[in-house]
Design an enzyme around this catalytic site. Structure first.
Site, PDB file in Angstrom:
ATOM      1  N   CYS A  84     -18.508  15.798  37.277  1.00 43.99           N
ATOM      2  CA  CYS A  84     -18.009  16.933  38.058  1.00 43.99           C
ATOM      3  C   CYS A  84     -19.051  17.527  39.004  1.00 43.99           C
ATOM      4  CB  CYS A  84     -17.451  18.014  37.118  1.00 43.99           C
ATOM      5  SG  CYS A  84     -18.730  18.872  36.199  1.00 43.99           S
ATOM      6  N   ASP A 113       0.841  -1.205   0.000  1.00 43.03           N
ATOM      7  CA  ASP A 113       0.000   0.000   0.000  1.00 43.03           C
ATOM      8  C   ASP A 113       0.872   1.249   0.000  1.00 43.03           C
ATOM      9  OD1 ASP A 113      -2.734  -1.082   2.150  1.00 43.03           O
ATOM     10  OD2 ASP A 113      -2.070  -1.637   0.148  1.00 43.03           O
ATOM     11  N   LYS A 163     -29.184 -10.364  -1.097  1.00 44.95           N
ATOM     12  CA  LYS A 163     -29.784  -9.038  -1.206  1.00 44.95           C
ATOM     13  C   LYS A 163     -28.889  -8.092  -0.413  1.00 44.95           C
ATOM     14  CE  LYS A 163     -34.274  -6.784  -0.777  1.00 44.95           C
ATOM     15  NZ  LYS A 163     -33.779  -5.545  -0.234  1.00 44.95           N
ATOM     16  N   CYS A 194     -14.685  20.259  33.461  1.00 45.64           N
ATOM     17  CA  CYS A 194     -15.244  18.922  33.673  1.00 45.64           C
ATOM     18  C   CYS A 194     -14.285  17.911  33.018  1.00 45.64           C
ATOM     19  CB  CYS A 194     -16.639  18.883  33.040  1.00 45.64           C
ATOM     20  SG  CYS A 194     -17.397  17.275  33.081  1.00 45.64           S
ATOM     21  N   TYR A 209     -25.900  -6.160 -10.194  1.00 44.50           N
ATOM     22  CA  TYR A 209     -26.689  -7.387 -10.275  1.00 44.50           C
ATOM     23  C   TYR A 209     -27.763  -7.374 -11.355  1.00 44.50           C
ATOM     24  CZ  TYR A 209     -29.135  -4.339  -6.950  1.00 44.50           C
ATOM     25  OH  TYR A 209     -29.708  -3.268  -6.333  1.00 44.50           O
ATOM     26  N   LYS A 263     -36.889 -11.827   2.701  1.00 46.88           N
ATOM     27  CA  LYS A 263     -36.221 -11.005   3.715  1.00 46.88           C
ATOM     28  C   LYS A 263     -35.869 -11.827   4.953  1.00 46.88           C
ATOM     29  CE  LYS A 263     -36.555  -6.824   3.774  1.00 46.88           C
ATOM     30  NZ  LYS A 263     -36.345  -5.482   3.320  1.00 46.88           N
ATOM     31  N   GLU A 318     -29.430 -14.803  -5.362  1.00 46.81           N
ATOM     32  CA  GLU A 318     -28.383 -13.827  -5.061  1.00 46.81           C
ATOM     33  C   GLU A 318     -28.598 -13.277  -3.664  1.00 46.81           C
ATOM     34  OE1 GLU A 318     -28.913 -10.861  -8.096  1.00 46.81           O
ATOM     35  OE2 GLU A 318     -28.922 -12.414  -9.642  1.00 46.81           O
ATOM     36  N   CYS A 349     -23.967  16.611  36.862  1.00 44.68           N
ATOM     37  CA  CYS A 349     -23.020  15.900  36.000  1.00 44.68           C
ATOM     38  C   CYS A 349     -22.379  14.743  36.768  1.00 44.68           C
ATOM     39  CB  CYS A 349     -21.944  16.875  35.523  1.00 44.68           C
ATOM     40  SG  CYS A 349     -20.626  16.056  34.616  1.00 44.68           S
ATOM     41  N   SER A 362     -38.629  -1.871  -8.155  1.00 45.81           N
ATOM     42  CA  SER A 362     -38.299  -2.457  -6.861  1.00 45.81           C
ATOM     43  C   SER A 362     -38.670  -3.945  -6.889  1.00 45.81           C
ATOM     44  CB  SER A 362     -39.102  -1.696  -5.819  1.00 45.81           C
ATOM     45  OG  SER A 362     -38.808  -2.198  -4.575  1.00 45.81           O
ATOM     46  N   LEU A 363     -38.595  -4.606  -5.758  1.00 46.74           N
ATOM     47  CA  LEU A 363     -38.918  -6.037  -5.713  1.00 46.74           C
ATOM     48  C   LEU A 363     -40.045  -6.273  -4.721  1.00 46.74           C
ATOM     49  CD1 LEU A 363     -35.366  -7.653  -5.439  1.00 46.74           C
ATOM     50  CD2 LEU A 363     -36.896  -7.752  -7.411  1.00 46.74           C
ATOM     51  N   GLU A 401       3.945   1.625  -1.218  1.00 52.47           N
ATOM     52  CA  GLU A 401       4.521   1.885  -2.544  1.00 52.47           C
ATOM     53  C   GLU A 401       3.462   2.446  -3.496  1.00 52.47           C
ATOM     54  OE1 GLU A 401       5.975  -2.182  -2.521  1.00 52.47           O
ATOM     55  OE2 GLU A 401       7.802  -1.442  -3.433  1.00 52.47           O
ATOM     56  N   PHE A 402       2.247   1.913  -3.358  1.00 51.16           N
ATOM     57  CA  PHE A 402       1.140   2.393  -4.193  1.00 51.16           C
ATOM     58  C   PHE A 402       0.862   3.870  -3.902  1.00 51.16           C
ATOM     59  CE2 PHE A 402      -2.526   1.982  -6.830  1.00 51.16           C
ATOM     60  CZ  PHE A 402      -3.443   2.856  -6.281  1.00 51.16           C
ATOM     61  N   ASP A 457     -27.596  -4.843   1.298  1.00 55.80           N
ATOM     62  CA  ASP A 457     -28.379  -3.819   1.971  1.00 55.80           C
ATOM     63  C   ASP A 457     -27.685  -2.461   1.850  1.00 55.80           C
ATOM     64  OD1 ASP A 457     -30.429  -2.772   3.349  1.00 55.80           O
ATOM     65  OD2 ASP A 457     -29.833  -3.531   5.310  1.00 55.80           O
ATOM     66  N   CYS A 465     -23.641  19.180  30.483  1.00 59.58           N
ATOM     67  CA  CYS A 465     -22.927  19.715  31.641  1.00 59.58           C
ATOM     68  C   CYS A 465     -22.312  21.024  31.173  1.00 59.58           C
ATOM     69  CB  CYS A 465     -21.837  18.749  32.087  1.00 59.58           C
ATOM     70  SG  CYS A 465     -20.658  19.538  33.186  1.00 59.58           S
ATOM     71  N   GLU A 484     -25.974  -2.176  -6.263  1.00 60.47           N
ATOM     72  CA  GLU A 484     -26.144  -1.610  -4.936  1.00 60.47           C
ATOM     73  C   GLU A 484     -24.825  -1.008  -4.473  1.00 60.47           C
ATOM     74  OE1 GLU A 484     -29.256  -2.190  -4.169  1.00 60.47           O
ATOM     75  OE2 GLU A 484     -29.490  -1.866  -2.021  1.00 60.47           O
TER      76      GLU A 484
HETATM   77  S1  IVH Z   1     -32.699  -6.952  -8.512  1.00 59.96           S
HETATM   78  C1  IVH Z   1     -35.922  -5.486 -11.370  1.00 59.96           C
HETATM   79  N1  IVH Z   1     -30.828  -8.024  -7.017  1.00 59.96           N
HETATM   80  O1  IVH Z   1     -33.158  -4.519  -3.176  1.00 59.96           O
HETATM   81  C2  IVH Z   1     -34.874  -6.039 -10.484  1.00 59.96           C
HETATM   82  N2  IVH Z   1     -31.945  -6.089  -6.188  1.00 59.96           N
HETATM   83  O2  IVH Z   1     -35.907  -4.345  -2.172  1.00 59.96           O
HETATM   84  C3  IVH Z   1     -34.492  -5.114  -9.432  1.00 59.96           C
HETATM   85  N3  IVH Z   1     -31.087  -5.279  -4.020  1.00 59.96           N
HETATM   86  O3  IVH Z   1     -34.371  -2.268  -5.558  1.00 59.96           O
HETATM   87  C4  IVH Z   1     -33.496  -5.426  -8.454  1.00 59.96           C
HETATM   88  N4  IVH Z   1     -29.534  -6.820  -3.768  1.00 59.96           N
HETATM   89  O4  IVH Z   1     -31.908  -1.894  -4.570  1.00 59.96           O
HETATM   90  C5  IVH Z   1     -31.746  -7.046  -7.133  1.00 59.96           C
HETATM   91  N5  IVH Z   1     -29.124  -9.052  -5.821  1.00 59.96           N
HETATM   92  C6  IVH Z   1     -30.015  -8.080  -5.935  1.00 59.96           C
HETATM   93  C7  IVH Z   1     -30.168  -7.083  -4.944  1.00 59.96           C
HETATM   94  C8  IVH Z   1     -31.159  -6.106  -5.105  1.00 59.96           C
HETATM   95  C9  IVH Z   1     -30.087  -5.736  -3.249  1.00 59.96           C
HETATM   96  C10 IVH Z   1     -31.926  -4.111  -3.703  1.00 59.96           C
HETATM   97  C11 IVH Z   1     -32.263  -3.219  -4.888  1.00 59.96           C
HETATM   98  C12 IVH Z   1     -33.747  -3.376  -5.026  1.00 59.96           C
HETATM   99  C13 IVH Z   1     -34.136  -3.634  -3.604  1.00 59.96           C
HETATM  100  C14 IVH Z   1     -35.536  -4.216  -3.501  1.00 59.96           C
END
Ligand code: IVH
Length: 683
Positions: free
Chosen positions: A413, A34, A118, A434, A229, A316, A116, A410, A86-87, A36-37, A120, A428, A177
């Site tokens: 003190c 690191d 998920k 203090c 993803y 979930k 896959e 406090c 979204s999912l 040297e980098f 966060d 305080c 993500e």
């Molecule tokens: S696929 C149309 N894959 O979870 C497909 N989402 O609660 C859309 N997320 O909106 C998403 N890991 O922000 C996908 N392996 C994964 C994920 C993932 C995290 C998030 C993503 C999504 C949210 C839904």
């Protein structure tokens, strides 16, 4: 070194650094240390500073973010090429089986699943054209997102340029993500705790907040990472989603190593059960598993509901909670005097770590939960990290327990506490005498982002306890005997300490200002104040009116600044630290050129860079930024959605209206530019 040699060296360094980045981030096998980098990177940064004409947006130095101190333009917004959906969530294996049945009903074709993790964090949409990252958008409302490209470029695993010859499509979007690994999250919150800034509740909030910060340099320090993803590109109609991710990986993009193809729902359930346990050993946060139909053909057959695809679902994980007992409650005094209640718990195992303490935040929170010593309480890890008490198990409340009373004085003190009307916190007020406040201030002063002095908590505690240090300036007057009396301190520690004291004399003014520990003056505020007032005397003598006139300075902050400087002990500290040689005035940045000298440039509309950067750029080339179109305006630079009244006025007054591109050519004419239409290279 002349200009040609510098150019050659810059190019060689860029190539070498890019190669090391690939070894480090993509192949996980660095071939240099690191250190040297860092030397290579530093040499490149210095050369680019000396020869700004060779700066380039795709230089590896651009990855550590722009150096602009203050960039408060809102993010430009752009539409996603395809909406970001979204999912649907499921919380049980039963609900998951229902999803499987729906998929089976929706298609006659054979299909498999890709499972896959998920991640966060917060969603991101990257647009690549010709192998170059051209734009990164947040999800926004799913249709239009914020342009956070500059911040995304600070994430080292995201390539600005894809691997040559790897066969990527000319244009594609890839979603993923941005997340904050636990190590970065812990580091961030520890620092915030020291700075008495509000903590992030979980790595997800921290990632989302970081991505929206205005200074890319600050983003770079947050240690974000990314996983991709979901590829949207032509040519995959008859292929598999899992294959598209494999391809993306080969183009150099970060893709998860933990996905698995599953031939039926039983295999999906096995994957979920396996990862519900294994995820606790991962260095990044996950909150479930995403199950996707792998065949694009079947995905198309299934289609979408209004918000979510019918071919994917999230399972979930349940947040883990544990029941334990409150043994006692401590009241901790921080450097600003804020008193925080902390519960000592009977040790309990939660998400792989033993939890012994949990913050109770403040008096209001304690009242709300009606927390009492001896109570059995449920602890949960908000986002898996900070343990929090969610509720009391009243059925287990011991007979005769009494409500907890917040101390009136406090605990350190004995001074009567005062309640800040704006926060739910007790303070305080004995800020100068203090002991934990003094220690906190010395530690804050010495911290990395402040004066970066080589001294730890134990040593500071001993120095304060022995009264060798009562004020910040005392650090500069310690003798060897005093230092050698500290636990485990030998000649080398004294040497290191003294070297860091010496180095602290070159720390720029804004960090010194931050180091003083004035209430509510965090890093960003210190920068704003330093660049506005230029030196400590101007700040110390500023009236309340002058203070609140500064952008982002409100009444509360102005009052804390006035209070701090009105205290004679603090004036003395400033004088003594000045004598010690610390920087109490901002260095004027030398302009990059004087091509805009004598010109007043008015800007309107949106540019490819933030407006604040545009202003900085005008000033860097010795120009003045106009506040309205007048006869003395030299040019009006019209960006996208330029204000029509300004354009009209300019036309009436005969002021030339120029485009962003034309502006760059005037500001930084480069006779040797090979492609005159190329994007300007700014920083
Ligand atoms: S696929 C149309 N894959 O979870 C497909 N989402 O609660 C859309 N997320 O909106 C998403 N890991 O922000 C996908 N392996 C994964 C994920 C993932 C995290 C998030 C993503 C999504 C949210 C839904």
């Amino acid at each position: 070194m002349d200009k040609t040699q510098a150019k050659r060296r810059i190019e060689a360094l860029r190539e070498e650094i890019n190669a090391h980045n690939r070894h480090y981030y993509l192949e996980n096998s660095p071939i240099i240390s690191d250190y040297e980098f860092d030397l290579l990177l530093r040499e490149l940064i210095e050369l680019e500073e000396l020869y700004p004409e060779f700066k380039s947006a795709d230089s590896p130095t651009a990855k550590v973010g722009s150096d602009l101190e203050k960039e408060n333009a809102p993010f430009a917004q752009y539409p996603h090429l395809h909406p970001m959906l979204s999912l649907a969530n499921t919380y049980s294996i039963e609900e998951l089986s229902d999803f499987d049945s729906r998929v089976k009903k929706g298609t006659d074709s054979p299909f498999t699943y890709n499972c896959e993790l998920k991640f966060d964090g917060t969603g991101i949409n990257l647009l690549y054209r010709g192998g170059i990252l051209v734009r990164a958008l947040t999800r926004g409302d799913g249709t239009v997102g914020d342009d956070v490209t500059r911040n995304i470029k600070t994430i080292k695993s995201i390539p600005v340029q894809l691997k040559d010859g790897s066969g990527y499509p000319e244009e594609f979007e890839i979603r993923g993500e941005v997340y904050m690994p636990f190590a970065s999250f812990d580091k961030l919150n520890i620092q915030r705790e020291l700075d008495e800034e509000p903590l992030f509740a979980n790595p997800r909030n921290a990632a989302a907040g970081s991505l929206k910060m205005l200074s890319s340099k600050a983003v770079a320090e947050r240690g974000l990472d990314c996983v991709l993803y979901h590829l949207i590109a032509p040519g995959y109609e008859d292929s598999l989603h899992s294959k598209s991710l494999e391809d993306a990986r080969n183009w150099g993009l970060p893709v998860s190593d933990f996905s698995r193809k599953c031939s039926d729902i039983e295999e999906v359930v096995n994957y979920i059960q396996e990862w519900d346990t294994r995820r606790h050993g991962l260095p990044f946060p996950t909150d479930g598993v995403v199950v996707k139909v792998d065949q694009y053909r079947v995905q198309t057959q299934l289609g979408f509901t209004a918000k979510t695809p019918k071919w994917a679902v999230a399972y979930k994980f349940k947040p883990e909670e544990a029941l334990t007992k409150i043994e006692s409650i401590d009241y901790q005094v921080g450097r600003t005097g804020a008193v925080t209640p902390v519960a000592n718990l009977s040790p309990v195992l939660l998400s792989g770590t033993t939890v012994k303490r949990a913050t109770l935040h403040n008096a209001d929170q304690m009242d709300l939960l009606d927390i009492r010593v001896g109570d059995s309480v449920y602890v949960e890890k908000g986002g898996e990290i900070i343990p929090k008490i969610t509720r009391v198990e009243l059925s287990k409340r011991p007979a005769g327990s009494v409500p907890e009373e917040f101390p009136k004085t406090c605990p350190a003190c004995g001074t009567p506490l005062v309640r800040d009307p704006e926060q739910s916190k007790f303070f305080c007020p004995n800020s100068d005498f203090c002991p934990p406040q003094t220690e906190g201030k010395i530690l804050h002063f010495s911290s990395r982002k402040a004066m970066d002095i080589n001294i730890g908590e134990v040593a500071v505690h001993q120095l304060c306890e022995r009264e060798y240090v009562k004020e910040l300036q005392d650090l500069y007057n310690l003798d060897d005997l005093q230092l050698l009396s500290l636990d485990k301190w030998k000649g080398k520690s004294v040497e290191n300490f003294r070297a860091s004291l010496e180095k602290s004399k070159t720390v720029p003014f804004h960090r010194v200002l931050y180091a003083l520990g004035i209430r509510n003056v965090g890093e960003t505020t210190a920068k704003t104040l330093a660049s506005h007032f230029k030196n400590i005397d101007a700040l110390a003598s500023a009236s309340k009116e002058a203070l609140v006139e500064v952008e982002d300075v409100g009444e509360t902050l102005a009052d804390s600044i006035l209070n701090w400087f009105s205290e004679p002990r603090h004036a003395k500290t400033v004088e003594e630290l000045k004598k010690a040689g610390l920087q109490f005035s901002a260095e004027e940045k030398a302009p990059v050129s004087d091509t805009l000298k004598g010109m007043t440039i008015m800007i309107t509309g949106n540019y490819s860079i933030p407006r604040e950067t545009m202003k900085y750029y005008i000033e860097a080339h010795s120009g003045k930024v106009g506040s309205s179109v007048t006869a003395s305006t030299t040019y009006l630079v019209a960006g996208a959605k330029a204000g029509s009244s300004k354009l009209e006025k300019a036309r009436k007054l005969g002021i030339p209206v120029i485009s962003e591109e034309e502006f760059y050519r005037i500001a930084a004419p480069d006779e040797n530019r090979e492609d005159k239409n190329a994007e300007p290279t700014l920083f």
